[in-house]
Design a protein around this motif. Structure first.
Motif, PDB file in Angstrom:
ATOM      1  N   GLN A   5       0.808  -1.210   0.000  1.00 11.63           N
ATOM      2  CA  GLN A   5       0.000   0.000   0.000  1.00 11.63           C
ATOM      3  C   GLN A   5       0.845   1.265   0.000  1.00 11.63           C
ATOM      4  OE1 GLN A   5      -3.754  -0.370   2.565  1.00 11.63           O
ATOM      5  NE2 GLN A   5      -2.491  -2.050   3.357  1.00 11.63           N
ATOM      6  N   LEU A   6       2.118   1.143   0.343  1.00 16.09           N
ATOM      7  CA  LEU A   6       3.089   2.233   0.247  1.00 16.09           C
ATOM      8  C   LEU A   6       4.353   1.671  -0.382  1.00 16.09           C
ATOM      9  CD1 LEU A   6       2.820   3.949   3.771  1.00 16.09           C
ATOM     10  CD2 LEU A   6       1.994   4.872   1.598  1.00 16.09           C
ATOM     11  N   ARG A   7       5.161   2.564  -0.967  1.00 20.06           N
ATOM     12  CA  ARG A   7       6.464   2.166  -1.496  1.00 20.06           C
ATOM     13  C   ARG A   7       7.550   2.873  -0.695  1.00 20.06           C
ATOM     14  NH1 ARG A   7       6.511   3.434  -7.197  1.00 20.06           N
ATOM     15  NH2 ARG A   7       5.538   1.383  -7.427  1.00 20.06           N
ATOM     16  N   ALA A   8       8.433   2.112  -0.100  1.00 21.56           N
ATOM     17  CA  ALA A   8       9.527   2.690   0.676  1.00 21.56           C
ATOM     18  C   ALA A   8      10.689   3.036  -0.239  1.00 21.56           C
ATOM     19  CB  ALA A   8       9.982   1.704   1.741  1.00 21.56           C
ATOM     20  N   LEU A   9      11.211   4.244  -0.081  1.00 21.15           N
ATOM     21  CA  LEU A   9      12.366   4.672  -0.873  1.00 21.15           C
ATOM     22  C   LEU A   9      13.662   4.649  -0.074  1.00 21.15           C
ATOM     23  CD1 LEU A   9      10.961   7.669  -2.951  1.00 21.15           C
ATOM     24  CD2 LEU A   9      10.942   5.229  -3.488  1.00 21.15           C
ATOM     25  N   ALA A  10      13.593   4.963   1.225  1.00 20.28           N
ATOM     26  CA  ALA A  10      14.814   4.986   2.035  1.00 20.28           C
ATOM     27  C   ALA A  10      14.470   5.149   3.500  1.00 20.28           C
ATOM     28  CB  ALA A  10      15.736   6.131   1.598  1.00 20.28           C
ATOM     29  N   ILE A  11      15.373   4.680   4.342  1.00 21.16           N
ATOM     30  CA  ILE A  11      15.314   4.947   5.781  1.00 21.16           C
ATOM     31  C   ILE A  11      16.303   6.063   6.074  1.00 21.16           C
ATOM     32  CG2 ILE A  11      15.875   4.031   8.065  1.00 21.16           C
ATOM     33  CD1 ILE A  11      14.855   1.346   7.162  1.00 21.16           C
ATOM     34  N   ALA A  12      15.888   7.047   6.854  1.00 19.46           N
ATOM     35  CA  ALA A  12      16.754   8.183   7.185  1.00 19.46           C
ATOM     36  C   ALA A  12      17.733   7.777   8.285  1.00 19.46           C
ATOM     37  CB  ALA A  12      15.910   9.379   7.626  1.00 19.46           C
ATOM     38  N   ALA A  13      18.745   7.021   7.889  1.00 18.55           N
ATOM     39  CA  ALA A  13      19.702   6.472   8.850  1.00 18.55           C
ATOM     40  C   ALA A  13      21.042   6.245   8.170  1.00 18.55           C
ATOM     41  CB  ALA A  13      19.173   5.159   9.426  1.00 18.55           C
ATOM     42  N   THR A  14      22.098   6.187   8.961  1.00 19.54           N
ATOM     43  CA  THR A  14      23.426   5.959   8.407  1.00 19.54           C
ATOM     44  C   THR A  14      23.625   4.506   8.010  1.00 19.54           C
ATOM     45  OG1 THR A  14      24.297   5.633  10.640  1.00 19.54           O
ATOM     46  CG2 THR A  14      24.444   7.851   9.713  1.00 19.54           C
ATOM     47  N   GLU A  15      22.939   3.592   8.714  1.00 17.78           N
ATOM     48  CA  GLU A  15      23.100   2.167   8.464  1.00 17.78           C
ATOM     49  C   GLU A  15      21.734   1.518   8.259  1.00 17.78           C
ATOM     50  OE1 GLU A  15      24.956   0.878  12.029  1.00 17.78           O
ATOM     51  OE2 GLU A  15      26.978   1.485  11.397  1.00 17.78           O
ATOM     52  N   ARG A  16      21.738   0.307   7.746  1.00 11.63           N
ATOM     53  CA  ARG A  16      20.498  -0.433   7.576  1.00 11.63           C
ATOM     54  C   ARG A  16      19.896  -0.758   8.942  1.00 11.63           C
ATOM     55  NH1 ARG A  16      19.933  -3.441   1.977  1.00 11.63           N
ATOM     56  NH2 ARG A  16      21.529  -2.299   0.804  1.00 11.63           N
ATOM     57  N   SER A  17      18.593  -0.673   9.010  1.00  9.76           N
ATOM     58  CA  SER A  17      17.910  -0.965  10.268  1.00  9.76           C
ATOM     59  C   SER A  17      17.619  -2.457  10.354  1.00  9.76           C
ATOM     60  CB  SER A  17      16.594  -0.188  10.334  1.00  9.76           C
ATOM     61  OG  SER A  17      15.803  -0.655  11.418  1.00  9.76           O
ATOM     62  N   PRO A  18      17.847  -3.062  11.524  1.00  8.57           N
ATOM     63  CA  PRO A  18      17.483  -4.476  11.691  1.00  8.57           C
ATOM     64  C   PRO A  18      15.981  -4.699  11.554  1.00  8.57           C
ATOM     65  CG  PRO A  18      18.101  -3.489  13.794  1.00  8.57           C
ATOM     66  CD  PRO A  18      18.466  -2.507  12.736  1.00  8.57           C
ATOM     67  N   LEU A  19      15.203  -3.633  11.665  1.00  4.37           N
ATOM     68  CA  LEU A  19      13.758  -3.746  11.522  1.00  4.37           C
ATOM     69  C   LEU A  19      13.353  -3.887  10.055  1.00  4.37           C
ATOM     70  CD1 LEU A  19      12.776  -0.886  13.990  1.00  4.37           C
ATOM     71  CD2 LEU A  19      12.830  -3.336  14.468  1.00  4.37           C
ATOM     72  N   ALA A  20      14.191  -3.379   9.139  1.00  7.65           N
ATOM     73  CA  ALA A  20      13.893  -3.446   7.702  1.00  7.65           C
ATOM     74  C   ALA A  20      15.210  -3.465   6.937  1.00  7.65           C
ATOM     75  CB  ALA A  20      13.029  -2.268   7.280  1.00  7.65           C
TER      76      ALA A  20
ATOM     77  N   ASP B  28      16.183  -4.715   4.304  1.00  5.59           N
ATOM     78  CA  ASP B  28      16.124  -4.698   2.843  1.00  5.59           C
ATOM     79  C   ASP B  28      15.931  -3.297   2.267  1.00  5.59           C
ATOM     80  OD1 ASP B  28      13.589  -4.931   4.172  1.00  5.59           O
ATOM     81  OD2 ASP B  28      12.634  -5.207   2.221  1.00  5.59           O
ATOM     82  N   ILE B  29      15.644  -2.318   3.136  1.00  6.12           N
ATOM     83  CA  ILE B  29      15.401  -0.953   2.667  1.00  6.12           C
ATOM     84  C   ILE B  29      16.684  -0.143   2.804  1.00  6.12           C
ATOM     85  CG2 ILE B  29      14.030   1.132   2.962  1.00  6.12           C
ATOM     86  CD1 ILE B  29      11.805  -0.596   4.095  1.00  6.12           C
ATOM     87  N   LEU B  30      17.085   0.522   1.729  1.00  3.03           N
ATOM     88  CA  LEU B  30      18.334   1.278   1.730  1.00  3.03           C
ATOM     89  C   LEU B  30      18.291   2.426   2.734  1.00  3.03           C
ATOM     90  CD1 LEU B  30      19.129   1.603  -2.084  1.00  3.03           C
ATOM     91  CD2 LEU B  30      20.442   0.300  -0.386  1.00  3.03           C
ATOM     92  N   PRO B  31      19.365   2.609   3.505  1.00  5.38           N
ATOM     93  CA  PRO B  31      19.473   3.799   4.350  1.00  5.38           C
ATOM     94  C   PRO B  31      20.031   4.970   3.542  1.00  5.38           C
ATOM     95  CG  PRO B  31      21.348   2.405   4.750  1.00  5.38           C
ATOM     96  CD  PRO B  31      20.483   1.673   3.728  1.00  5.38           C
ATOM     97  N   THR B  32      19.750   6.175   3.981  1.00  2.00           N
ATOM     98  CA  THR B  32      20.282   7.347   3.284  1.00  2.00           C
ATOM     99  C   THR B  32      21.808   7.363   3.311  1.00  2.00           C
ATOM    100  OG1 THR B  32      19.910   8.572   5.342  1.00  2.00           O
ATOM    101  CG2 THR B  32      18.247   8.804   3.598  1.00  2.00           C
ATOM    102  N   GLY B  33      22.406   6.723   4.326  1.00  2.00           N
ATOM    103  CA  GLY B  33      23.865   6.647   4.392  1.00  2.00           C
ATOM    104  C   GLY B  33      24.471   5.926   3.212  1.00  2.00           C
ATOM    105  N   GLU B  34      23.724   5.010   2.590  1.00  2.00           N
ATOM    106  CA  GLU B  34      24.209   4.306   1.401  1.00  2.00           C
ATOM    107  C   GLU B  34      23.834   5.032   0.114  1.00  2.00           C
ATOM    108  OE1 GLU B  34      23.289   0.143   1.252  1.00  2.00           O
ATOM    109  OE2 GLU B  34      23.763  -0.166   3.367  1.00  2.00           O
ATOM    110  N   LEU B  35      23.162   6.172   0.257  1.00  2.64           N
ATOM    111  CA  LEU B  35      22.749   6.945  -0.915  1.00  2.64           C
ATOM    112  C   LEU B  35      23.552   8.234  -1.046  1.00  2.64           C
ATOM    113  CD1 LEU B  35      18.877   6.516  -0.537  1.00  2.64           C
ATOM    114  CD2 LEU B  35      20.397   5.260  -2.063  1.00  2.64           C
ATOM    115  N   GLY B  36      24.688   8.292  -0.357  1.00  2.00           N
ATOM    116  CA  GLY B  36      25.524   9.480  -0.412  1.00  2.00           C
ATOM    117  C   GLY B  36      25.066  10.597   0.503  1.00  2.00           C
TER     118      GLY B  36
END
Length: 323
Positions: free
Chosen positions: A217-232, A234-242
């Motif tokens: 029902q929603l599309r995730a684009l990124a988590i606002a975090a330096t590293e991947r969250s153990p909660l998700a 598979d979702i890219l963190p902003t830290g991996e997006l430069g």
């Protein structure tokens, strides 16, 4: 739809009545009240109740949760501010408490100077999600789409001063966009309008949106975090997006009134940090969409200083005036 636009539990074992404590027993020797400045049922209330139960288990006295909702959390907080600094009246609130004076007029206290942050207990990373019917599948594609058709894009935001709102402001500042911020009365109606297609995008904490992402029902684009969250993971963190410093999460904690003795604050901090590190608590928090925070009193207070300075700068950049 109501919206408007921003300008730019018992002790382990048996309960013990206060009368049975020997006079002169060290603190704590009677029940503790944990004031929650919001109505029952929300994330802040849930986290406060977990903290209360763990304090009961660790300290051996009853901890009563007292919901005192109203005025965007300031009624309950002011009650704690006026309480005796003896460790028997505490505040269980969230990240909006320190920012209250930045976004509201006539707050009856200084949310930092008039309180002692005893411990941060947990945090919930902020997730950028969009209407999945949009032909956008990455942050880069979203920025390009916003620049191409700025009048078609806006952010739903749940409350003034919330970390998700700050993330929306920082997105505009970082990418030079001018997406409208549409303010709702809480996360639920804000998320519902993105799911329904009325608003294209939202920054919201993981517990509010991850189930909707998983269901499509929603599309995730990124988590606002330096590293991947153990909660998700598979979702890219902003830290991996430069964007290594694009980090926002809602967080929850326990405060006491100004003048709380350091030894009491340290004792409360030890009880809470020990509890948050317990494997069963880590699993329980993960099931709710939260990550534990284990931090000393000094480190928590340093965090507040840095976080508040950043939020104040972001609000100034948006020409925001307290309302």
């Amino acid at each position: 739809m109501q919206r408007r636009t921003l300008l730019s539990a018992g002790v382990a074992g048996t309960l013990v009545a206060p009368a049975v404590f020997a006079q002169g027993r060290p603190w704590p020797n009677r029940p503790i009240r944990l004031v929650v400045p919001y109505a029952p049922g929300g994330a802040t209330d849930a986290m406060a109740r977990l903290a209360a139960q763990k304090l009961q288990d660790k300290l051996g006295v009853t901890v009563v949760v007292d919901n005192r909702a109203g005025a965007n959390g300031t009624i309950g907080a002011d009650l704690v501010r006026q309480a005796a600094p003896d460790g028997y009246t505490l505040l269980g609130s969230d990240a909006t408490h320190p920012t209250s004076r930045l976004v509201m007029r006539n707050v009856p206290y200084d949310p930092v100077a008039d309180f002692v942050l005893i411990a941060r207990t947990a945090r919930a990373p902020v997730l950028l999600s969009i209407d999945p019917r949009l032909p956008v599948r990455s942050v880069e594609e979203m920025v390009a789409a916003v620049r191409a058709a700025p009048d078609r894009w806006s952010f739903a935001v749940s409350s003034m001063g919330a970390p998700a709102t700050m993330a929306s402001i920082e997105f505009n500042r970082r990418f030079g966009t001018q997406m409208e911020l549409v303010l709702y009365r809480g996360a639920a109606p804000a998320v519902a309008d993105v799911v329904g297609g009325s608003v294209p995008a939202i920054f919201a904490v993981i517990p509010s949106v991850l189930p909707l992402v998983r269901s499509g029902q929603l599309r995730a684009l990124a988590i606002a975090a330096t590293e991947r969250s153990p909660l998700a993971p598979d979702i890219l963190p902003t830290g991996e997006l430069g964007l290594p410093d694009f980090e926002f999460s809602s967080w929850y904690g326990v405060w006491g009134p100004r003048g709380l003795p350091a030894e009491i604050a340290e004792q409360l901090n030890r009880a809470l940090t020990e509890a948050m590190a317990e494997p069963d608590m880590v699993r329980q928090l993960a099931g709710m969409g939260f990550e534990p925070v284990v931090q000393s009193v000094a480190d928590a207070q340093r965090f507040i200083e840095v976080d508040l300075a950043r939020n104040a700068a972001l609000l100034r950049s948006a020409n925001f005036e307290p309302q």
